[in-house]
Design a protein around this motif. Structure first.
Motif, PDB file in Angstrom:
ATOM      1  N   ASP A   1       0.848  -1.189   0.000  1.00 25.89           N
ATOM      2  CA  ASP A   1       0.000   0.000   0.000  1.00 25.89           C
ATOM      3  C   ASP A   1       0.885   1.240   0.000  1.00 25.89           C
ATOM      4  O   ASP A   1       2.026   1.222   0.498  1.00 25.89           O
ATOM      5  N   LYS A   2       0.356   2.302  -0.541  1.00 23.28           N
ATOM      6  CA  LYS A   2       1.136   3.533  -0.594  1.00 23.28           C
ATOM      7  C   LYS A   2       1.187   4.222   0.763  1.00 23.28           C
ATOM      8  O   LYS A   2       0.304   4.055   1.610  1.00 23.28           O
ATOM      9  N   ASP A   3       2.267   5.004   0.946  1.00 20.21           N
ATOM     10  CA  ASP A   3       2.438   5.872   2.120  1.00 20.21           C
ATOM     11  C   ASP A   3       2.503   5.093   3.433  1.00 20.21           C
ATOM     12  O   ASP A   3       2.002   5.550   4.475  1.00 20.21           O
ATOM     13  N   LEU A   4       3.092   3.898   3.436  1.00 21.96           N
ATOM     14  CA  LEU A   4       3.339   3.191   4.699  1.00 21.96           C
ATOM     15  C   LEU A   4       4.521   3.838   5.402  1.00 21.96           C
ATOM     16  O   LEU A   4       5.546   4.126   4.780  1.00 21.96           O
ATOM     17  N   ASN A   5       4.376   4.074   6.717  1.00 19.49           N
ATOM     18  CA  ASN A   5       5.495   4.669   7.447  1.00 19.49           C
ATOM     19  C   ASN A   5       6.502   3.603   7.866  1.00 19.49           C
ATOM     20  O   ASN A   5       6.291   2.407   7.655  1.00 19.49           O
ATOM     21  N   SER A   6       7.611   4.014   8.450  1.00 19.35           N
ATOM     22  CA  SER A   6       8.694   3.087   8.793  1.00 19.35           C
ATOM     23  C   SER A   6       8.241   2.042   9.805  1.00 19.35           C
ATOM     24  O   SER A   6       8.666   0.878   9.738  1.00 19.35           O
TER      25      SER A   6
ATOM     26  N   GLU B   1       5.169   0.804  10.184  1.00 21.04           N
ATOM     27  CA  GLU B   1       4.313  -0.153   9.478  1.00 21.04           C
ATOM     28  C   GLU B   1       5.150  -1.084   8.581  1.00 21.04           C
ATOM     29  O   GLU B   1       4.871  -2.279   8.480  1.00 21.04           O
TER      30      GLU B   1
ATOM     31  N   LYS C   1      10.150   2.162  -4.353  1.00 19.92           N
ATOM     32  CA  LYS C   1       9.594   2.462  -5.667  1.00 19.92           C
ATOM     33  C   LYS C   1      10.584   3.222  -6.549  1.00 19.92           C
ATOM     34  O   LYS C   1      10.523   3.136  -7.776  1.00 19.92           O
TER      35      LYS C   1
ATOM     36  N   GLU D   1       5.272  11.967 -12.162  1.00 17.12           N
ATOM     37  CA  GLU D   1       5.438  11.326 -10.857  1.00 17.12           C
ATOM     38  C   GLU D   1       5.762   9.845 -11.067  1.00 17.12           C
ATOM     39  O   GLU D   1       5.692   9.322 -12.179  1.00 17.12           O
TER      40      GLU D   1
ATOM     41  N   ARG E   1       4.975   1.210  -6.882  1.00 16.61           N
ATOM     42  CA  ARG E   1       4.820   1.015  -5.441  1.00 16.61           C
ATOM     43  C   ARG E   1       6.077   0.356  -4.864  1.00 16.61           C
ATOM     44  O   ARG E   1       6.811  -0.351  -5.566  1.00 16.61           O
ATOM     45  N   ASP E   2       6.287   0.601  -3.567  1.00 26.64           N
ATOM     46  CA  ASP E   2       7.290  -0.182  -2.851  1.00 26.64           C
ATOM     47  C   ASP E   2       6.865  -1.652  -2.885  1.00 26.64           C
ATOM     48  O   ASP E   2       5.665  -1.969  -2.972  1.00 26.64           O
TER      49      ASP E   2
END
Length: 293
Positions: A55-60, A62, A90, A111, A115-116
């Protein structure tokens, strides 16, 4: 000139030794191919990767929790206790994509849409289509994973080809073994032809079949042992030369299995020598006087 005395169990053995050595070498060679093939297949399967997009925008925090969750899964390959997971940001994925396609999508998209992801290596036991589907479904249930992909057609192709290779090699080894037994029986029978009258003479003076057979069996087992040792030496020399010329083969060696194979080659030589000699001698023990001539 004095006539050379014949001793029981003494007969020309050069051709027998050569034939048995060649036969055992071929069987051992098939065994080495099987061991190398199995190791190669294991290597391919254990380096096969599933790609889990996140998922996008996972923090460290998570990401760390997700990594620990993945590492605990039973289907994830572990080498020396370390889970074989590779995190691909990504940005690195974009560089790989551009290097492969020679197209920089960021110039017209503005952009990075990728995804990671995690590259996940699996245990060999899960390298089946049904199990891979289950693993995919299980991974997609984990929080933080968006999608899991893997090359499905490659799995089917590898499994089909591996099965075909094992069937062909097994059939070849079985046919080779049957041919070897028949040839060895005929070769030893011909070699014992010169001893048939001596065997009859011993029977006439009251020697038992066990007494007559014993020296022949001892010689046959010795020949089988010697042929097995020579075949093993030739196989090891051949393997050494192959590794010297192709160093990559060193990674596929399994010393324990190779040692077992070499011991099996020697043991097979002894068994073939014993059984072939036993059958040939018993044939002459049962012949009538007319049949001897």
């Amino acid at each position: 000139m004095a006539r050379q005395k014949k001793n029981v169990g003494q007969y020309p053995s050069g051709m027998i030794l050569f034939s048995l050595t060649l036969a055992l070498f071929l069987i051992g060679f098939c065994g080495l191919l099987a061991i190398q093939s199995k190791r190669l297949v294991t290597y391919i399967r254990e380096n096969y990767e599933m790609r889990a997009f996140l998922d996008k925008d996972l923090n460290s925090t998570e990401l760390k929790k997700l990594s620990e969750t993945l590492a605990d899964q039973p289907y994830v390959l572990k080498t020396d206790g370390v889970a074989q997971l590779g995190f691909v940001p990504k940005e690195d994925a974009a560089k790989e994509f551009i290097a492969d396609t020679k197209e920089d999508f960021s110039k017209f998209l503005g952009e990075n849409p990728l995804r990671d992801s995690y590259r996940i290596k699996l245990n060999e036991a899960y390298f089946e289509e049904a199990k891979l589907t289950e693993v995919k479904q299980d991974l997609e249930q984990i929080d933080g994973i968006f999608e899991v992909v893997y090359p499905e057609n490659l799995v089917d192709s590898i499994n089909r080809n591996v099965t075909k290779i094992y069937i062909v090699m097994s059939a070849f080894a079985l046919v080779l073994l049957l041919i070897i037994v028949v040839l060895m029986n005929n070769t030893i029978r011909l070699a014992l032809h010169s001893q048939r009258l001596l065997i009859r003479s011993m029977q006439l003076v009251g020697a038992t079949n066990a007494f007559i057979t014993r020296p022949f069996l001892g010689r046959g087992m010795w020949q089988g042992f010697l042929a097995g040792v020579i075949a093993v030496v030739l196989l090891l020399v051949g393997l050494y030369i192959a590794i010297q010329n192709l160093p990559e083969l060193a990674a596929f060696q399994e010393p324990e299995k190779i040692a077992m194979l070499m011991g099996g080659v020697v043991a097979l030589g002894v068994v073939i020598g014993f059984l072939s000699t036993f059958q040939a001698v018993n044939r002459y023990l049962g012949l009538t006087l007319d049949e001897l001539y």
